[in-house]
Structures are given as structure tokens and as C-alpha cells.
Design a protein around this motif. Structure first.
Motif, PDB file in Angstrom:
ATOM      1  N   SER A  50       0.809  -1.210   0.000  1.00 23.22           N
ATOM      2  CA  SER A  50       0.000   0.000   0.000  1.00 23.22           C
ATOM      3  C   SER A  50       0.843   1.261   0.000  1.00 23.22           C
ATOM      4  CB  SER A  50      -0.900   0.012   1.245  1.00 23.22           C
ATOM      5  OG  SER A  50      -0.121   0.188   2.407  1.00 23.22           O
ATOM      6  N   GLY A  51       2.159   1.132   0.147  1.00 21.98           N
ATOM      7  CA  GLY A  51       3.016   2.300   0.239  1.00 21.98           C
ATOM      8  C   GLY A  51       3.135   2.845   1.645  1.00 21.98           C
ATOM      9  N   ARG A  52       2.504   2.179   2.610  1.00 22.41           N
ATOM     10  CA  ARG A  52       2.616   2.605   4.001  1.00 22.41           C
ATOM     11  C   ARG A  52       4.050   2.460   4.492  1.00 22.41           C
ATOM     12  NH1 ARG A  52       0.141  -1.476   6.873  1.00 22.41           N
ATOM     13  NH2 ARG A  52       0.007  -0.266   8.806  1.00 22.41           N
ATOM     14  N   ARG A  53       4.389   3.266   5.467  1.00 23.36           N
ATOM     15  CA  ARG A  53       5.679   3.167   6.116  1.00 23.36           C
ATOM     16  C   ARG A  53       5.458   3.078   7.623  1.00 23.36           C
ATOM     17  NH1 ARG A  53       6.514   2.509   1.561  1.00 23.36           N
ATOM     18  NH2 ARG A  53       8.156   3.350   0.212  1.00 23.36           N
ATOM     19  N   LEU A  54       6.351   2.385   8.282  1.00 27.60           N
ATOM     20  CA  LEU A  54       6.288   2.281   9.727  1.00 27.60           C
ATOM     21  C   LEU A  54       6.504   3.632  10.404  1.00 27.60           C
ATOM     22  CD1 LEU A  54       8.469  -0.896  10.313  1.00 27.60           C
ATOM     23  CD2 LEU A  54       6.179  -0.588  11.260  1.00 27.60           C
ATOM     24  N   HIS A  55       5.907   3.781  11.560  1.00 26.34           N
ATOM     25  CA  HIS A  55       6.174   4.931  12.421  1.00 26.34           C
ATOM     26  C   HIS A  55       6.912   4.429  13.653  1.00 26.34           C
ATOM     27  CE1 HIS A  55       3.711   7.686  10.056  1.00 26.34           C
ATOM     28  NE2 HIS A  55       2.869   6.682   9.923  1.00 26.34           N
ATOM     29  N   LEU A  56       7.881   5.202  14.113  1.00 21.23           N
ATOM     30  CA  LEU A  56       8.669   4.824  15.275  1.00 21.23           C
ATOM     31  C   LEU A  56       8.698   5.947  16.301  1.00 21.23           C
ATOM     32  CD1 LEU A  56      11.761   3.066  13.626  1.00 21.23           C
ATOM     33  CD2 LEU A  56       9.823   1.974  14.778  1.00 21.23           C
ATOM     34  N   ASN A  57       8.444   5.576  17.521  1.00 19.35           N
ATOM     35  CA  ASN A  57       8.440   6.489  18.654  1.00 19.35           C
ATOM     36  C   ASN A  57       9.431   5.944  19.677  1.00 19.35           C
ATOM     37  OD1 ASN A  57       6.349   8.609  20.139  1.00 19.35           O
ATOM     38  ND2 ASN A  57       7.166   7.121  21.580  1.00 19.35           N
ATOM     39  N   ALA A  58      10.241   6.793  20.282  1.00 19.62           N
ATOM     40  CA  ALA A  58      11.180   6.364  21.319  1.00 19.62           C
ATOM     41  C   ALA A  58      10.649   6.782  22.686  1.00 19.62           C
ATOM     42  CB  ALA A  58      12.562   6.969  21.082  1.00 19.62           C
ATOM     43  N   PHE A  59      10.267   5.801  23.483  1.00 20.95           N
ATOM     44  CA  PHE A  59       9.745   6.020  24.824  1.00 20.95           C
ATOM     45  C   PHE A  59      10.932   6.052  25.774  1.00 20.95           C
ATOM     46  CE2 PHE A  59       6.553   3.982  28.075  1.00 20.95           C
ATOM     47  CZ  PHE A  59       6.817   4.999  28.977  1.00 20.95           C
ATOM     48  N   LEU A  60      11.326   7.249  26.192  1.00 24.68           N
ATOM     49  CA  LEU A  60      12.507   7.440  27.029  1.00 24.68           C
ATOM     50  C   LEU A  60      12.116   7.366  28.496  1.00 24.68           C
ATOM     51  CD1 LEU A  60      14.151  10.431  25.111  1.00 24.68           C
ATOM     52  CD2 LEU A  60      14.404   7.960  24.694  1.00 24.68           C
ATOM     53  N   TYR A  61      12.863   6.563  29.254  1.00 25.70           N
ATOM     54  CA  TYR A  61      12.528   6.395  30.661  1.00 25.70           C
ATOM     55  C   TYR A  61      13.776   6.068  31.475  1.00 25.70           C
ATOM     56  CZ  TYR A  61      10.293   4.656  34.898  1.00 25.70           C
ATOM     57  OH  TYR A  61       9.915   4.461  36.207  1.00 25.70           O
ATOM     58  N   GLY A  62      14.157   6.994  32.326  1.00 23.38           N
ATOM     59  CA  GLY A  62      15.262   6.765  33.237  1.00 23.38           C
ATOM     60  C   GLY A  62      16.510   6.264  32.537  1.00 23.38           C
ATOM     61  N   THR A  63      17.058   5.159  33.050  1.00 22.07           N
ATOM     62  CA  THR A  63      18.224   4.537  32.427  1.00 22.07           C
ATOM     63  C   THR A  63      17.822   3.407  31.494  1.00 22.07           C
ATOM     64  OG1 THR A  63      18.452   3.034  34.310  1.00 22.07           O
ATOM     65  CG2 THR A  63      19.714   5.089  34.376  1.00 22.07           C
ATOM     66  N   GLY A  64      16.515   3.249  31.267  1.00 20.46           N
ATOM     67  CA  GLY A  64      16.004   2.204  30.404  1.00 20.46           C
ATOM     68  C   GLY A  64      14.816   1.524  31.047  1.00 20.46           C
ATOM     69  N   HIS A  65      14.061   0.789  30.257  1.00 23.06           N
ATOM     70  CA  HIS A  65      12.817   0.180  30.737  1.00 23.06           C
ATOM     71  C   HIS A  65      13.044  -1.114  31.518  1.00 23.06           C
ATOM     72  CE1 HIS A  65       9.723   2.776  28.878  1.00 23.06           C
ATOM     73  NE2 HIS A  65      10.730   3.088  28.062  1.00 23.06           N
ATOM     74  N   HIS A  66      14.224  -1.643  31.481  1.00 25.13           N
ATOM     75  CA  HIS A  66      14.496  -2.824  32.285  1.00 25.13           C
ATOM     76  C   HIS A  66      14.672  -2.394  33.737  1.00 25.13           C
ATOM     77  CE1 HIS A  66      16.264  -6.510  33.785  1.00 25.13           C
ATOM     78  NE2 HIS A  66      16.040  -7.091  32.610  1.00 25.13           N
ATOM     79  N   GLN A  67      13.997  -3.116  34.653  1.00 23.21           N
ATOM     80  CA  GLN A  67      14.010  -2.708  36.046  1.00 23.21           C
ATOM     81  C   GLN A  67      15.406  -2.693  36.670  1.00 23.21           C
ATOM     82  OE1 GLN A  67      11.500  -4.542  34.833  1.00 23.21           O
ATOM     83  NE2 GLN A  67       9.644  -3.513  35.532  1.00 23.21           N
ATOM     84  N   ALA A  68      16.343  -3.395  36.085  1.00 24.50           N
ATOM     85  CA  ALA A  68      17.693  -3.438  36.653  1.00 24.50           C
ATOM     86  C   ALA A  68      18.690  -2.610  35.865  1.00 24.50           C
ATOM     87  CB  ALA A  68      18.185  -4.881  36.721  1.00 24.50           C
ATOM     88  N   ALA A  69      18.248  -1.862  34.859  1.00 26.49           N
ATOM     89  CA  ALA A  69      19.185  -1.124  34.013  1.00 26.49           C
ATOM     90  C   ALA A  69      20.061  -0.182  34.833  1.00 26.49           C
ATOM     91  CB  ALA A  69      18.427  -0.356  32.933  1.00 26.49           C
ATOM     92  N   TRP A  70      19.511   0.442  35.840  1.00 27.32           N
ATOM     93  CA  TRP A  70      20.270   1.419  36.629  1.00 27.32           C
ATOM     94  C   TRP A  70      21.379   0.768  37.442  1.00 27.32           C
ATOM     95  CZ3 TRP A  70      20.446   1.647  42.057  1.00 27.32           C
ATOM     96  CH2 TRP A  70      19.588   0.784  42.740  1.00 27.32           C
TER      97      TRP A  70
END
Length: 477
Positions: A50-70
């Protein structure tokens, strides 16, 4: 860690953590997936017909979304109040040609012993980030329960001016009593009342944004600064708000900021159908994504709007490696940092029962069916789906929830992750993805450097920005 207000009716407070590493998620990709084999056999690039293209959003949170990233020795935990850190993340996402970066928000501090939750106020941070970026959208959560329409409309219009037309508003009603008690409530109002207020809130905000004609300001030094006839009082008097207007900020570049919504409940999806231009979704696997996608698009159609004009972006956690083994090693490295007690405590919050005594290596005990569950249903429904599909041990379930709280997790090479994203995109599961980097900045950089070029090679993602506003990014291929 998992941000607790991305989905106002499916979020959970406080940090989660998990013990040990779990089996590979069902949504994780494999270098030998059918899409990879077919592409290798044909030697042909693919793209949506169809000619569609993906959309991308970056959800920024602290040091990362993994609970142990920090907890990682090289984490950015010492930089959470350093605006330079967020500016760097925004520039990385813009280098990857993302539609937008997004901040959730919370109004209670949570259990600080388990890690950071909220640091800088998001609208203030986004205003600073606007100064070091040129094209990427800037989306912020603003609660219709804790703000007033005039205050929110003024702040968001200001961000749209500061950024040159790149502001977006994720409309949430919030849900936690701890937050309510910071805003004059003894407890959070009932859900129906919150959504009733939200509808009135959005209507008033939109009226305020429209209260200045686009040509109201003439800046005639020998005459008027603005034509009073082109300013329009709102004169709103409703159940929740009395607002005269006009707004104190002239018409913003987009006319009004782009509206996003993320509710998983019936009232949340109905509100999204009526007003949202972008929708953040929770889906653990493709069938769940397809079900939500069809349902929320039907709400858009029922509101007399074009379903294709609304972008649905499920959350996506990725661990990317040049080999599958490298990707798994990245996941296992951060999983090893998770404390068991904390992980079980958050699972108790998700399922509203005490999990502290559960045997980590035994199957998950029986859980109440969704229709009997009185808490936030979005994430709970995801947990039920994981349990039904995989019959995991408690330890394995904690592994699934360690990063993203039940959002889809993809582990693999750029090609295998692009395969899965393409499968969702072409089969009614997504119009794009709300990327939730488990570790920041590393996972975001990996995605930009490795996955984005593969999506571009397939014709699924833009190779340059063709619009200057957030609404333009969402409406152009």
C-alpha cells in the motif's frame, strides 16, 4: 524499570524486578524465522504494497525500561537530572529518523529503594530538548485529572511554538491514590468520572487552542499588535470546568498539538477513538496486537473518523545483536542484576495478590479470570495471555515482565527483528512501534544503528524526514 503512567488504566506503580534469566520470550525472533529464509531465498527486498511506512516512537525512561538497568556499572543513573543526557537520547532518535520521543509522567515518588522513577518534569525537559533537535516530535503525558485545561493548553501550545510544531500530548486520566493525594484528593476518583472529566478537559483545551485565529497577530508597530476580532472567548461552563478564554498563547504552528492516548479499558479506547491521532498500545504477541488494533480502529470508525488516519503503536522492547547469541547475552547481562524480592513485589501489584511465597521454579498459580479482576486490566490481561500461551514458571513470568511489563520483547539480529516488525505491520497488528529501550542509551543506539537501516532497506521506513511537524511525520509515508 517500567514507567508507571504510559497507560493510564494498565500501569503499575513502583519497580519490578526478576530473578535470573528466563526462557526466550515467544515473541523473540530467531535468525531462522520464515521471513528470513524467504528473503534469503528470493534475494528480494520487501515493502508494504500500500506504500505505508512504519512509524517509530522512542519512549525514554530513566536509564532504560528494564528494572535493573540502573544497577549496571556503566549505567547513566548519575545523569538522571542532567538535561544533556536526554538531549543526547533525543539526538540519537532523530538520527534514526524517529517520528517522536515520548515521556510518561508520574505524580508520586514510589519506592526509591528499588530505583529511580521520575526525575525532571517532562514538559520542561522537552522544551530544552527542542533546542538541540530539528525535526523529531516531542510527546509528553499530561494528566486530565491533575491539571486544568487552561494550564495544560498553555504549556503544550508553548512547547509547540518552542519546537516549531513538534509537540504532542498523551492524554491520561492517571489512576493511583498516591498520586491523587499530591493533588488535593483523598483517593483517585472513579474511572468513569475520570474519563468524563477527560472528555471535557480535551474539548476545552482544543477550544482554547482555536481561540486565536492563525492571522490574529499582525505586529503592526504603528497600530495593533493583534486584532481583537480574531480572538474568540471560549465561555465554557461544564460539570468540571469553567473557562472563559481566550488562551494567552497565540495559535501554535500545528494549530493544536498532536493528541495521543493509551487506555486499554473500554472508556480509554472510546476516548482514543474520538480524539487520538496516535495510540500507544500493549500487546505481548501478534494475536493480542491484532485484537487491540481491530478493536480500537473500530472505535475510530464509530466516531466518524478515518481509521487509517490514526497510528497505532504497540510498545516494543528489543535486544539487538549482530548474532542471535550476542543479543541473548545482552538480555542475560541485565537480567542477572534483578533482585527476586522486588520482582515478586511488583508481580503482587500486577495481579493484586501476595506473590512473595510463590515458588520461583513452579508453574504460576491460578489467577482470576479477566472479567473478575477489579484492578488495571491492560497489563493483567497480558499476564493471563502469557500464562495461557506458555505455562511458564514464576521465574519465567518474571523474566517476561522485567522490561516493558508485558510488552512484546524481540531478541535477535537486525534481520530477525525486522522480520517480526514487518509481520505485525503487514498483518493488522501495528502501524508502527513505541520503542522501549531496555537499557539507555545502548539499546536505543543499537536499534538506530542496526535495525533502522534494515527497515529502510526493505522500504518500510523513511530514509529522510519529509515533514517539519509531528503531525506531518504521522501523516506522511
Amino acid at each position: 524499570m517500567t514507567a508507571s503512567s504510559e497507560h493510564d488504566d494498565d500501569a503499575a506503580p513502583g519497580p519490578a524486578a526478576t530473578a535470573g534469566s528466563a526462557a526466550r520470550p515467544a515473541a523473540a525472533d530467531d535468525d531462522h524465522s520464515p521471513g528470513t529464509r524467504a528473503r534469503a531465498a528470493s534475494g528480494a527486498d520487501t515493502q508494504d504494497r500500500s506504500g505505508r511506512r512504519l512509524h517509530l516512537n522512542a519512549f525514554l525512561y530513566g536509564t532504560g525500561h528494564h528494572q535493573a538497568a540502573w544497577r549496571a556499572p556503566d549505567s547513566a543513573v548519575h545523569r538522571l537530572t542532567d538535561i544533556g543526557y536526554y538531549e543526547e537520547l533525543a539526538r540519537t532518535a532523530e538520527r534514526g529518523l524517529f517520528d517522536a520521543v515520548f515521556f510518561a509522567d508520574g505524580h508520586s515518588v514510589g519506592d526509591v529503594s528499588g530505583g529511580p522513577h521520575w526525575s525532571l518534569e517532562p514538559l520542561t525537559a522537552l522544551s530544552a530538548m527542542a533546542r538541540v533537535t530539528d525535526r523529531i516530535g516531542l510527546v509528553c503525558t499530561v494528566s486530565s485529572t491533575f491539571f486544568t485545561p487552561f494550564h495544560a493548553a498553555r504549556m503544550l501550545a508553548s512547547l509547540d511554538h518552542i519546537s516549531g510544531g513538534r509537540a504532542g500530548w498523551n492524554v491520561v486520566t492517571s489512576m493511583w491514590d498516591a498520586e491523587a493525594r499530591n493533588h488535593g484528593y483523598e483517593a483517585m476518583p472513579p474511572k468513569d468520572e475520570r474519563y468524563e472529566r477527560a472528555r471535557e478537559f480535551v474539548a476545552v483545551a482544543r477550544a482554547l487552542w482555536a481561540s486565536w485565529d492563525s492571522d490574529a497577530v499582525t505586529a503592526n508597530r504603528d497600530g495593533q499588535w493583534a486584532n481583537p476580532a480574531k480572538l474568540h472567548p471560549v465561555h465554557h461552563q461544564g460539570k468540571h470546568f469553567l473557562v472563559d478564554g481566550p488562551l494567552t498563547v497565540p495559535r501554535c504552528p500545528q494549530g493544536e498539538p498532536v493528541l495521543f492516548q493509551a487506555g486499554a479499558s473500554g472508556p480509554g479506547k472510546a476516548l482514543a477513538g474520538d480524539v487520538a491521532e496516535g495510540i500507544y498500545a500493549v500487546a505481548y504477541d501478534l494475536p493480542a496486537a491484532q485484537g487491540y488494533y481491530a478493536d480500537v480502529k473500530s472505535h475510530v470508525a464509530a466516531a466518524g473518523r478515518d481509521p487509517d488516519s490514526v497510528v497505532v503503536m504497540p510498545g516494543l522492547v528489543t535486544y539487538v545483536g549482530r548474532t542471535h547469541e550476542e543479543a541473548l547475552a545482552k538480555q542475560e547481562r541485565v537480567d542477572r542484576l534483578l533482585p527476586v524480592e522486588q520482582s515478586l513485589a511488583q508481580l503482587s501489584t500486577f495481579v493484586e495478590q501476595d506473590c512473595s511465597g510463590w515458588d520461583l521454579d513452579a508453574p504460576v498459580p491460578d489467577l482470576a479470570p479477566l472479567e473478575e479482576f477489579t484492578g488495571p486490566q491492560g497489563r493483567y490481561g497480558t499476564i493471563l495471555r502469557i500464562v495461557e500461551a506458555e505455562n511458564p514458571t514464576v521465574r519465567q513470568l518474571l523474566g517476561r515482565l522485567a522490561a516493558g511489563g508485558g510488552h512484546c520483547t524481540m531478541v535477535g539480529t537486525p534481520e530477525s527483528i525486522a522480520d517480526r516488525m514487518q509481520e505485525w505491520f503487514e498483518n493488522g497488528g501495528a502501524d508502527g512501534f513505541n520503542l522501549m529501550p531496555p537499557v539507555q542509551p545502548d539499546a536505543l543506539t543499537d536499534f538506530v544503528d542496526l535495525v533502522v537501516p534494515e527497515l529502510q532497506r526493505r522500504g518500510l521506513f523513511r530514509t529522510k524526514y519529509t515533514a517539519t511537524t509531528l503531525r506531518g511525520h504521522l501523516t506522511q509515508a
